[in-house]
Design a protein around this motif. Structure first.
Motif, PDB file in Angstrom:
ATOM      1  N   ILE A   1       1.129  -1.193   0.048  1.00 27.63           N
ATOM      2  CA  ILE A   1       0.099  -0.292  -0.325  1.00 27.63           C
ATOM      3  C   ILE A   1       0.642   1.601  -0.004  1.00 27.63           C
ATOM      4  N   GLU A   2       1.902   0.882   0.654  1.00 21.58           N
ATOM      5  CA  GLU A   2       2.943   2.235   0.409  1.00 21.58           C
ATOM      6  C   GLU A   2       2.978   2.330  -0.768  1.00 21.58           C
ATOM      7  N   GLY A   3       3.602   1.851  -1.489  1.00 19.85           N
ATOM      8  CA  GLY A   3       3.791   1.984  -3.199  1.00 19.85           C
ATOM      9  C   GLY A   3       2.537   2.258  -3.821  1.00 19.85           C
ATOM     10  N   VAL A   4       1.420   2.828  -2.719  1.00 22.27           N
ATOM     11  CA  VAL A   4       0.320   3.405  -4.050  1.00 22.27           C
ATOM     12  C   VAL A   4       0.895   4.626  -5.018  1.00 22.27           C
ATOM     13  N   THR A   5       0.462   4.850  -5.770  1.00 22.36           N
ATOM     14  CA  THR A   5       0.417   6.345  -6.782  1.00 22.36           C
ATOM     15  C   THR A   5      -0.424   6.368  -7.075  1.00 22.36           C
ATOM     16  N   PHE A   6      -1.448   7.832  -6.991  1.00 20.71           N
ATOM     17  CA  PHE A   6      -2.851   7.560  -7.078  1.00 20.71           C
ATOM     18  C   PHE A   6      -2.925   7.833  -8.446  1.00 20.71           C
ATOM     19  N   GLY A   7      -3.445   7.384  -8.798  1.00 19.42           N
ATOM     20  CA  GLY A   7      -3.831   8.328 -11.242  1.00 19.42           C
ATOM     21  C   GLY A   7      -5.695   9.597 -10.899  1.00 19.42           C
ATOM     22  N   GLU A   8      -5.508   9.566 -12.028  1.00 25.01           N
ATOM     23  CA  GLU A   8      -6.155  10.939 -12.731  1.00 25.01           C
ATOM     24  C   GLU A   8      -7.652  10.344 -12.427  1.00 25.01           C
ATOM     25  N   GLU A   9      -7.995  10.054 -12.047  1.00 21.03           N
ATOM     26  CA  GLU A   9      -9.476   9.022 -11.597  1.00 21.03           C
ATOM     27  C   GLU A   9      -9.673  10.065 -10.173  1.00 21.03           C
ATOM     28  N   GLY A  10     -10.647   9.848  -9.778  1.00 24.43           N
ATOM     29  CA  GLY A  10     -11.493  10.884  -8.514  1.00 24.43           C
ATOM     30  C   GLY A  10     -10.151  11.909  -7.411  1.00 24.43           C
ATOM     31  N   GLN A  11     -10.817  11.861  -5.919  1.00 24.93           N
ATOM     32  CA  GLN A  11      -9.889  13.214  -5.360  1.00 24.93           C
ATOM     33  C   GLN A  11      -9.614  12.458  -4.722  1.00 24.93           C
ATOM     34  N   TYR A  12      -9.414  11.680  -3.951  1.00 24.68           N
ATOM     35  CA  TYR A  12      -8.232  10.555  -3.135  1.00 24.68           C
ATOM     36  C   TYR A  12      -8.373  10.119  -2.236  1.00 24.68           C
ATOM     37  N   TRP A  13      -7.094   8.711  -1.946  1.00 23.72           N
ATOM     38  CA  TRP A  13      -7.570   7.540  -1.507  1.00 23.72           C
ATOM     39  C   TRP A  13      -7.664   7.619  -0.415  1.00 23.72           C
ATOM     40  N   GLN A  14      -7.791   6.126   0.020  1.00 21.17           N
ATOM     41  CA  GLN A  14      -6.849   6.036   1.634  1.00 21.17           C
ATOM     42  C   GLN A  14      -7.210   4.234   1.736  1.00 21.17           C
ATOM     43  N   MET A  15      -6.637   4.455   3.315  1.00 21.91           N
ATOM     44  CA  MET A  15      -7.415   2.941   3.404  1.00 21.91           C
ATOM     45  C   MET A  15      -7.958   3.072   3.870  1.00 21.91           C
ATOM     46  N   MET A  16      -9.136   2.546   4.044  1.00 22.50           N
ATOM     47  CA  MET A  16     -10.580   2.508   5.146  1.00 22.50           C
ATOM     48  C   MET A  16     -10.883   1.086   6.263  1.00 22.50           C
ATOM     49  N   ALA A  17     -10.970   1.311   7.497  1.00 24.94           N
ATOM     50  CA  ALA A  17     -11.260   0.808   8.608  1.00 24.94           C
ATOM     51  C   ALA A  17     -13.151   0.056   8.198  1.00 24.94           C
ATOM     52  N   THR A  18     -12.171  -1.328   7.283  1.00 21.80           N
ATOM     53  CA  THR A  18     -14.483  -2.607   6.715  1.00 21.80           C
ATOM     54  C   THR A  18     -15.430  -2.045   7.446  1.00 21.80           C
ATOM     55  N   ASP A  19     -15.502  -1.375   9.320  1.00 18.77           N
ATOM     56  CA  ASP A  19     -16.680  -1.682   9.864  1.00 18.77           C
ATOM     57  C   ASP A  19     -16.460   0.224   9.365  1.00 18.77           C
TER      58      ASP A  19
END
Length: 160
Positions: free
Chosen positions: A119-137
């Motif tokens: 996950i540390e290697g994520v480079t977010f692309g051009e679609e969407g505003q931002y990303w995150q790791m969200m707790a499943t709950d």
């Protein structure tokens, strides 16, 4: 009712064969629930009126290109959207569902697990505003997550 998708690479580019006819079953796109620990990789969709589910939480994936398999589709989308590469043998679950769009082909959902270092290697692309790791709950209770994706994620948690 969800139909399990067999990972049979010898079935050719179109994916799962119908057990009665032996013909390939079409699909329109694929999505991936990518988990690291108890967190799910999600991104906030662009907030534009010309796209489905503007501003909602989404998971990696998208529409099929050409005759690619469901596996190839979701892995290509993961690379394009997050610059992550994952081998198909890391899928821990896959399921086919009717599309949310009336008259469209089925969609295929996958789940896989990865390590925090990936996950540390994520480079977010051009679609969407931002990303995150969200707790499943948190994802399961998010009012702005895409409803049918949450239902499919619940299915994975119950049967995956």
């Amino acid at each position: 009712m969800a139909v399990p998708l067999r990972l049979d690479l010898h079935l050719g580019q179109r994916g799962r064969a119908d057990p009665l006819t032996g013909r390939a079953v079409e699909f329109s796109g694929a999505k991936l629930f990518l988990l690291s620990g108890d967190a799910l990789l999600v991104y906030r969709r662009d907030d534009r009126p010309d796209i489905p589910f503007p501003g909602c939480w989404d998971v990696p994936g998208g529409g099929r290109e050409g005759d690619e398999t469901a596996e190839a589709c979701v892995l290509r989308e993961l690379k394009e959207e997050f610059d992550l590469e994952l081998a198909a043998d890391r899928f821990v679950w896959r399921r086919r569902y009717p599309s949310w769009r009336t008259g469209a082909s089925d969609s295929v959902f996958f789940a896989a697990r990865c390590e925090p270092v990936e996950i540390e290697g994520v480079t977010f692309g051009e679609e969407g505003q931002y990303w995150q790791m969200m707790a499943t709950d948190d994802y399961l209770s998010a009012p702005d997550a895409i409803d049918h994706h949450v239902e499919r994620f619940r299915d994975f948690l119950a049967h995956g």
